[in-house]
Design an enzyme around this catalytic site. Sequence first.
Site, PDB file in Angstrom:
ATOM      1  N   TYR A  56      17.054  10.928   4.789  1.00 40.36           N
ATOM      2  CA  TYR A  56      16.150  10.225   3.519  1.00 40.36           C
ATOM      3  C   TYR A  56      17.084   9.781   2.530  1.00 40.36           C
ATOM      4  CZ  TYR A  56      12.470  12.795   5.510  1.00 40.36           C
ATOM      5  OH  TYR A  56      10.987  13.310   6.335  1.00 40.36           O
ATOM      6  N   LEU A 206      -2.143  12.419   5.510  1.00 42.33           N
ATOM      7  CA  LEU A 206      -2.826  11.432   4.912  1.00 42.33           C
ATOM      8  C   LEU A 206      -2.671  10.085   5.240  1.00 42.33           C
ATOM      9  CD1 LEU A 206      -3.045  12.417   0.901  1.00 42.33           C
ATOM     10  CD2 LEU A 206      -4.625  12.824   2.669  1.00 42.33           C
ATOM     11  N   ARG A 208       0.200   8.335   5.575  1.00 43.53           N
ATOM     12  CA  ARG A 208       1.053   7.415   4.579  1.00 43.53           C
ATOM     13  C   ARG A 208       0.257   6.979   3.515  1.00 43.53           C
ATOM     14  NH1 ARG A 208       2.506   7.664   9.766  1.00 43.53           N
ATOM     15  NH2 ARG A 208       4.650   8.405  10.391  1.00 43.53           N
ATOM     16  N   GLY A 209      -0.875   7.698   3.134  1.00 43.45           N
ATOM     17  CA  GLY A 209      -1.585   6.979   2.149  1.00 43.45           C
ATOM     18  C   GLY A 209      -2.859   6.183   2.373  1.00 43.45           C
TER      19      GLY A 209
END
Length: 331
Positions: A56, A206, A208-209
């Site tokens: 990341y 979710l 990714r929103g």
Amino acid sequence: MQTRTLGSTGPAVSALGLGAMGMSGAYGAADRAESIATVHAALEAGVTLIDTADFYAMGHNELLLAEALRGRDRDSYTLSVKFGSLRGPGSEFGGHDGRPEAVKNFLAYSLTRLGTDHLDIYRPARLDPGVPIEETVGTIKEMIDAGHVRHIGLSEVNAETIRRAHAVHPIADLQIEYSLLSRAVEADILPTLRELGIGLTAYGVLGRGLISGHWSAGHVAGPGDVRGLSPRFSNGNVEHNLALVEALRRVAEAKGCTVAQLAIAWVAAQGRDIVPLIGARTRQRLAEALPATELNLTLDDFAEIEKAVPAGAARGDRYPSAHMSSLGVGN
């Protein structure tokens, strides 16, 4: 905060986990101070499971967490770390490396960046097609014997690979995408996990929103936001998917909760062997997510949710086509 145990051999963790990827720019610019404050708020709310990966932002996320966790009792939180995805200087992906010598190398760097002498759960991010899973898991087992790792996890692999890995050493949990928009795990993988006594940590709960209730038609992903490459956010697909969200919103309003809370609660309600990971980047989003564990869904609620977002209703793959081949299941 309620707790759940990851499988029959894994650790007891909070019923919601914190996924830290978005704090290192995956969804566009992130505020470092707010990210650290969000980690602190999560810990204070009883969240004990924190998930990251060494790739990341090329180690940035681990260093950020090291700063956020400095001074905390090491036994008060559970660190779950993924490894093996190769990156280039321009952030391009270079495949996956599960060779024994690579496993030890990745682990040494993660321990140093995170400022700890052990990781609670260590897992290959994806299957390396050139290395038998038995070799990769066998090496992590050696690291358990040496005291550097507590438990072994997997990520985005199929049922056959789960069985092969579990035969080498008990697997604590599988990390895989699971949400109202991504339900492929229900057919084969979830039954396999339950047969073997393996937990599931669900990311992307979710979408990714997309099903957070905060994404709207016409919204454009900014620089560095991976959603700009996601088929589910592309023109044509996003409008269809947001129509599902609006149907879900009506169910949420009748229930007296937000869309995000309902979507998280639905995943959590699929079994006490499942722990949703919440990718909150701010204290505001974290505060919205936390009450989801207290939301009691009835049979009528499940029926209304199913009508709003039927299985398989999402349009578009959950990853760009170049990445779909590395997944254990599709959508």
